[in-house]
Design a protein around this motif. Structure first.
Motif, PDB file in Angstrom:
ATOM      1  N   MET A   1       0.840  -1.279  -0.054  1.00 38.86           N
ATOM      2  CA  MET A   1       0.052  -0.127  -0.037  1.00 38.86           C
ATOM      3  C   MET A   1       0.768   1.073   0.025  1.00 38.86           C
ATOM      4  N   ASP A   2       0.376   2.404  -0.789  1.00 42.66           N
ATOM      5  CA  ASP A   2       1.336   3.572  -0.980  1.00 42.66           C
ATOM      6  C   ASP A   2       1.236   4.217   0.391  1.00 42.66           C
ATOM      7  N   PRO A   3       2.310   4.896   0.887  1.00 39.80           N
ATOM      8  CA  PRO A   3       2.190   5.289   2.324  1.00 39.80           C
ATOM      9  C   PRO A   3       1.159   6.495   2.779  1.00 39.80           C
ATOM     10  N   ASP A   4       0.724   7.142   1.566  1.00 43.90           N
ATOM     11  CA  ASP A   4      -0.436   8.093   1.923  1.00 43.90           C
ATOM     12  C   ASP A   4      -1.579   7.157   2.261  1.00 43.90           C
ATOM     13  N   ALA A   5      -2.138   6.139   1.485  1.00 47.71           N
ATOM     14  CA  ALA A   5      -3.075   5.268   1.724  1.00 47.71           C
ATOM     15  C   ALA A   5      -3.095   4.458   2.832  1.00 47.71           C
ATOM     16  N   SER A   6      -1.778   4.213   3.365  1.00 46.02           N
ATOM     17  CA  SER A   6      -1.503   3.475   4.676  1.00 46.02           C
ATOM     18  C   SER A   6      -2.162   4.703   5.761  1.00 46.02           C
ATOM     19  N   ALA A   7      -1.380   5.951   5.677  1.00 46.00           N
ATOM     20  CA  ALA A   7      -1.789   6.872   6.511  1.00 46.00           C
ATOM     21  C   ALA A   7      -3.234   7.038   6.681  1.00 46.00           C
ATOM     22  N   LYS A   8      -3.954   7.290   5.683  1.00 41.60           N
ATOM     23  CA  LYS A   8      -5.329   7.476   6.008  1.00 41.60           C
ATOM     24  C   LYS A   8      -5.940   6.319   6.442  1.00 41.60           C
ATOM     25  N   ALA A   9      -5.506   5.238   6.177  1.00 42.99           N
ATOM     26  CA  ALA A   9      -6.375   3.876   6.747  1.00 42.99           C
ATOM     27  C   ALA A   9      -6.216   4.030   8.454  1.00 42.99           C
ATOM     28  N   PHE A  10      -4.925   4.348   8.680  1.00 39.48           N
ATOM     29  CA  PHE A  10      -4.792   4.474  10.048  1.00 39.48           C
ATOM     30  C   PHE A  10      -5.362   5.290  10.816  1.00 39.48           C
ATOM     31  N   VAL A  11      -5.321   6.673  10.224  1.00 36.75           N
ATOM     32  CA  VAL A  11      -6.051   7.566  10.679  1.00 36.75           C
ATOM     33  C   VAL A  11      -7.543   7.459  10.885  1.00 36.75           C
ATOM     34  N   GLU A  12      -8.247   6.745   9.930  1.00 37.08           N
ATOM     35  CA  GLU A  12      -9.695   6.527   9.872  1.00 37.08           C
ATOM     36  C   GLU A  12      -9.724   5.475  11.003  1.00 37.08           C
ATOM     37  N   GLN A  13      -9.072   4.580  11.103  1.00 40.51           N
ATOM     38  CA  GLN A  13      -9.380   3.345  12.249  1.00 40.51           C
ATOM     39  C   GLN A  13      -9.062   4.085  13.714  1.00 40.51           C
ATOM     40  N   TYR A  14      -7.892   4.830  13.683  1.00 36.12           N
ATOM     41  CA  TYR A  14      -7.622   5.467  15.021  1.00 36.12           C
ATOM     42  C   TYR A  14      -8.632   6.319  15.581  1.00 36.12           C
ATOM     43  N   TYR A  15      -9.241   7.114  14.797  1.00 30.65           N
ATOM     44  CA  TYR A  15     -10.228   8.273  15.243  1.00 30.65           C
ATOM     45  C   TYR A  15     -11.618   7.589  15.512  1.00 30.65           C
ATOM     46  N   SER A  16     -11.805   6.505  14.602  1.00 31.07           N
ATOM     47  CA  SER A  16     -12.969   5.785  14.632  1.00 31.07           C
ATOM     48  C   SER A  16     -13.189   5.178  15.807  1.00 31.07           C
ATOM     49  N   THR A  17     -11.883   4.320  16.318  1.00 33.01           N
ATOM     50  CA  THR A  17     -11.790   3.897  17.603  1.00 33.01           C
ATOM     51  C   THR A  17     -11.929   4.684  18.798  1.00 33.01           C
ATOM     52  N   PHE A  18     -11.179   5.807  18.684  1.00 28.32           N
ATOM     53  CA  PHE A  18     -11.230   6.975  19.660  1.00 28.32           C
ATOM     54  C   PHE A  18     -12.722   7.089  20.071  1.00 28.32           C
ATOM     55  N   ASP A  19     -13.456   7.692  18.771  1.00 32.52           N
ATOM     56  CA  ASP A  19     -14.803   8.162  18.842  1.00 32.52           C
ATOM     57  C   ASP A  19     -15.908   7.047  19.403  1.00 32.52           C
ATOM     58  N   THR A  20     -15.600   5.855  19.239  1.00 35.71           N
ATOM     59  CA  THR A  20     -16.408   4.671  19.636  1.00 35.71           C
ATOM     60  C   THR A  20     -16.236   3.958  20.815  1.00 35.71           C
ATOM     61  N   ASN A  21     -14.930   3.650  21.070  1.00 36.74           N
ATOM     62  CA  ASN A  21     -14.655   2.875  22.246  1.00 36.74           C
ATOM     63  C   ASN A  21     -13.053   3.145  22.775  1.00 36.74           C
ATOM     64  N   ARG A  22     -12.935   4.159  23.704  1.00 36.42           N
ATOM     65  CA  ARG A  22     -11.571   4.704  23.822  1.00 36.42           C
ATOM     66  C   ARG A  22     -11.000   3.793  24.743  1.00 36.42           C
ATOM     67  N   ASN A  23     -11.677   2.602  25.346  1.00 43.00           N
ATOM     68  CA  ASN A  23     -10.958   1.597  26.175  1.00 43.00           C
ATOM     69  C   ASN A  23     -10.034   1.025  25.153  1.00 43.00           C
ATOM     70  N   ASN A  24      -9.999   1.004  23.972  1.00 44.25           N
ATOM     71  CA  ASN A  24      -9.066   0.068  23.159  1.00 44.25           C
ATOM     72  C   ASN A  24      -7.719   1.021  22.916  1.00 44.25           C
ATOM     73  N   LEU A  25      -7.707   2.013  23.319  1.00 42.28           N
ATOM     74  CA  LEU A  25      -6.650   3.043  23.211  1.00 42.28           C
ATOM     75  C   LEU A  25      -5.794   3.244  24.720  1.00 42.28           C
ATOM     76  N   PRO A  26      -4.794   3.664  24.653  1.00 42.95           N
ATOM     77  CA  PRO A  26      -4.062   3.931  25.878  1.00 42.95           C
ATOM     78  C   PRO A  26      -4.934   4.314  27.030  1.00 42.95           C
ATOM     79  N   CYS A  27      -4.654   3.914  28.151  1.00 44.21           N
ATOM     80  CA  CYS A  27      -5.508   3.986  29.323  1.00 44.21           C
ATOM     81  C   CYS A  27      -5.925   5.562  29.792  1.00 44.21           C
ATOM     82  N   SER A  28      -4.956   6.326  29.662  1.00 46.80           N
ATOM     83  CA  SER A  28      -5.196   7.776  30.108  1.00 46.80           C
ATOM     84  C   SER A  28      -6.346   8.321  29.235  1.00 46.80           C
ATOM     85  N   LEU A  29      -6.341   8.051  27.942  1.00 49.17           N
ATOM     86  CA  LEU A  29      -7.408   8.504  27.025  1.00 49.17           C
ATOM     87  C   LEU A  29      -9.030   8.149  27.508  1.00 49.17           C
ATOM     88  N   SER A  30      -9.042   7.004  27.936  1.00 51.01           N
ATOM     89  CA  SER A  30     -10.260   6.567  28.294  1.00 51.01           C
ATOM     90  C   SER A  30     -10.722   7.208  29.545  1.00 51.01           C
TER      91      SER A  30
END
Lengths: 123, 100
Positions: free
Chosen positions: B1-30
């Motif tokens: 995958m090209d780096p820009d596409a990898s970055a966009k995929a990561f960003v979508e996954q990260y913020y989607s996870t943050f917005d729906t279930n912060r418990n899957n992210l580092p403890c301080s964020l939850s």
């Protein structure tokens, strides 16, 4: 020197140089360096400085609001994340910007910019 | 995958996870107090980093918090390191709100 102090010293040097003579920024980049300037990707010291010196303003003043730094995992390299205001000559209101640098140590004991990503922050 | 596409995929996954279930992210964020938040991303920039296949990702966007009429502007950078399994983990993460 502690990493936060190093980052602050670098940031002061970089923006002071930018605001007084952008050509002198060439010393801070190398051939492998990369700049993303508002999404435009530029590689190499010569091309980066050509871009920065071709910006459509002669005078500007950066004022820094925040500087955050972290070690980046490779030997003594550092990530620096800056936010601040950019005042252009003749403009009443400053523009907000965020910028990140990935700084790699040189054999001479200094740092060069490997990665540089700059974005204006529009309201 | 090209780096820009990898970055966009990561960003979508990260913020989607943050917005729906912060418990899957580092403890301080939850522990953030708001009951929900919604990131909307304005810009994503990526560059290859120094180490093998590592990537720097620089994001700017808006953060809407529960009960607030106006969103907050933020910038965030991630330093992503490839895992043996072919994914990425976040080595460096720096977040700042951008105050007007």
């Amino acid at each position: 020197m502690d990493p936060d102090a190093l980052a602050k010293a670098f940031v002061e040097h970089y923006y002071s140089t930018f605001d007084t003579n952008r050509n002198n920024l060439a010393n801070l980049y190398q051939e492998g360096s990369m700049l993303s300037f508002e999404g435009q990707k530029i590689q190499g010291s010569h091309n980066i400085v050509a871009k920065l010196t071709s910006l459509p303003f002669q005078q500007c003043q950066h004022s820094i609001t925040t500087v955050d730094s972290q070690p980046s995992g490779v030997n003594a390299a550092m990530l620096v994340f800056v936010s601040g205001n950019l005042q252009l000559a003749g403009e009443q209101h400053a523009l907000k910007f965020s910028q990140m640098f990935h700084l790699i140590p040189t054999p001479q004991g200094s740092y060069y910019v490997l990665n540089d990503i700059f974005r204006l922050n529009y309201a």
